[in-house]
Design a protein around this motif. Structure first.
Motif, short mmCIF file in Angstrom:
data_model
loop_
_atom_site.label_atom_id
_atom_site.label_comp_id
_atom_site.label_asym_id
_atom_site.label_seq_id
_atom_site.Cartn_x
_atom_site.Cartn_y
_atom_site.Cartn_z
N UNK A 269 36.11 29.72 46.93
CA UNK A 269 36.19 30.10 45.52
C UNK A 269 37.00 31.39 45.38
N UNK A 270 36.68 32.40 46.21
CA UNK A 270 37.36 33.70 46.15
C UNK A 270 38.85 33.56 46.49
N UNK A 271 39.16 32.78 47.53
CA UNK A 271 40.55 32.61 47.97
C UNK A 271 41.39 31.93 46.88
N UNK A 272 40.82 30.94 46.22
CA UNK A 272 41.57 30.18 45.21
C UNK A 272 41.72 30.93 43.89
N UNK A 273 40.72 31.75 43.54
CA UNK A 273 40.70 32.36 42.21
C UNK A 273 40.98 33.86 42.22
N UNK A 274 40.67 34.53 43.35
CA UNK A 274 40.86 35.98 43.40
C UNK A 274 39.66 36.77 42.91
N UNK A 275 38.58 36.10 42.54
CA UNK A 275 37.36 36.82 42.13
C UNK A 275 36.12 36.07 42.66
N UNK A 276 34.98 36.76 42.84
CA UNK A 276 33.79 36.11 43.39
C UNK A 276 33.06 35.28 42.33
N UNK A 277 32.42 34.18 42.74
CA UNK A 277 31.70 33.35 41.77
C UNK A 277 30.45 34.02 41.23
N UNK A 278 29.84 34.87 42.04
CA UNK A 278 28.60 35.55 41.64
C UNK A 278 28.81 37.05 41.74
N UNK A 279 28.54 37.75 40.65
CA UNK A 279 28.77 39.19 40.62
C UNK A 279 27.91 39.82 39.54
N UNK A 280 27.56 41.09 39.74
CA UNK A 280 26.76 41.80 38.73
C UNK A 280 27.64 42.52 37.72
N UNK A 281 28.96 42.27 37.81
CA UNK A 281 29.91 42.92 36.91
C UNK A 281 29.86 42.25 35.53
#
Length: 394
Positions: A269-281
């Motif tokens: 997910x991170x490699x394809x999109x550049x952001x993590x799927x789960x985050x507290x942001x």
């Protein structure tokens, strides 16, 4: 000659296209003093060719004699809570290695008890020694002294993390090449009864700075060697990449190798999109609740460039129920990975790596025609000369 009868080594730039010391241009006709571990580059500041070792500086005596007898320890490559990784050179061959130094004191504190920490390091060594796969880091040596010293093959490309940090994303064909290798490595682990438990971009290393390269899984400090039916109930790993059943299993049902497949899904997910799927942001929902419900952040405009097949594989790995989640074997059979050009690229990279290893082996074979030095006379000179020239950084 320097002060107090000491010597100063310097480099003078006579090149037409630039000489750099520690990434700074010397300048034609100018000199620059060299200090221990100075890196010399030609043409471009990143084109490192030599490391300068000052043999009058005693920075080796802090390491155990058994280690010093076989390796020269150089600059720090990275550091963490329990230690650091340093560049090293094999004395006999001049080949570069990575030396992982784990502080026993810090490791004991972080592991809540000395006996357990010793067991963890010994587990990592036990695991690494029994593994033999092109996409898993190889251990070369291990020294148990005041601290632990694990000598590993050096991966020149650094961590996958550095290629995706800061909302950077990889091209889909590059993602596919890397992910295929990750799956092969984890499948091999699972077939050998091993769960990694801490798969994340920091623990995926790249063989070179080139975009298309071999990747290797590393850091088996959290791994477990499983019996036929064993389940684990220890909470470990990196929260962002932890499977739902890990967060829900403390003291209850336990979990199995499916946890690695979830972590692989997060990495993809991170490699394809550049952001993590789960985050507290920018959310009120806790990380634990996001993961255990399987509700990941989906930004349509980011995923617009990603193929349906790639997204489908991500969705089938990020399944909350571990029984319904794809296994490594099922993932390898997914339509997205049925790409013969990508698989041929991987085989070509493997063949190239094997060829380079064979060449380096030939280069380090001693010449049978060389004169044997008189006993005790020339060995010291030869040893010093080897130290000076072995620092060439390929």
């Amino acid at each position: 000659m320097g002060p107090k009868n000491s010597y100063i080594a310097y480099i003078e730039d006579h090149s037409g296209n630039g000489t750099f010391v520690n990434t700074e241009l010397v300048g034609k006709g100018k000199r620059r003093p060299l200090s221990n571990n100075s890196e010399i580059a030609l043409s471009l500041c990143r084109n490192k060719v030599f490391v300068f070792f000052d043999l009058t500086v005693d920075d080796q005596s802090v390491y155990p004699k058994e280690l010093r007898d076989e390796y020269i320890v150089s600059k720090t490559l990275g550091s963490g809570a329990c230690g650091e990784v340093k560049l090293g050179f094999e004395r006999k061959t001049c080949k570069k290695v990575a030396i992982k130094i784990i502080s026993k004191r810090k490791f004991a504190i972080s592991s809540s008890g000395g006996a357990d920490s010793t067991l963890n390091v010994e587990t990592e060594i036990e695991i690494l020694k029994k593994l033999n796969h092109p996409c898993i880091i190889k251990i070369k040596n291990f020294f148990d002294a005041e601290d632990y010293y694990i000598v590993l093959e050096l991966m020149e490309g650094g961590e996958l993390f550095d290629r995706v940090v800061g909302n950077k994303r990889l091209r889909e064909d590059t993602c596919k090449l890397y992910f295929y290798q990750m799956l092969l490595a984890v499948q091999y682990l699972h077939e050998n009864g091993i769960i990694h438990r801490d798969l994340k971009p920091e623990n995926v290393l790249l063989s070179s700075q080139e975009e298309h390269c071999i990747i290797k899984i590393t850091d088996f400090g959290q791994s477990k060697i499983l019996g036929e039916t064993s389940l684990m109930r220890t909470l470990c790993g990196t929260p962002t990449y932890l499977a739902p059943e890990v967060l829900l299993s403390v003291g209850t049902t336990g979990y199995n190798r499916a946890v690695d497949c979830w972590s692989l899904g997060v990495i993809l997910f991170v490699c394809l999109s550049g952001y993590p799927p789960f985050s507290e942001h920018k959310t009120q929902v806790s990380l634990k609740d996001q993961i255990t419900s399987g509700k990941y952040t989906f930004i349509p405009e980011v995923w617009a460039d990603v193929s349906e097949k790639a997204l489908d594989l991500v969705k089938k790995l990020l399944v909350v129920d571990p029984k319904a989640r794809l296994t490594t074997e099922e993932a390898l059979n997914h339509p997205w990975l049925q790409d013969e050009d990508m698989k041929k690229k991987f085989q070509d990279l493997l063949a190239e790596e094997d060829k380079l290893m064979a060449i380096s082996q030939v280069l380090i074979e001693p010449s049978t025609s060389r004169k044997r030095p008189l006993e005790g006379e020339a060995e010291d000179a030869e040893s010093t000369k080897r130290l000076a020239i072995c620092t060439a950084m390929s």
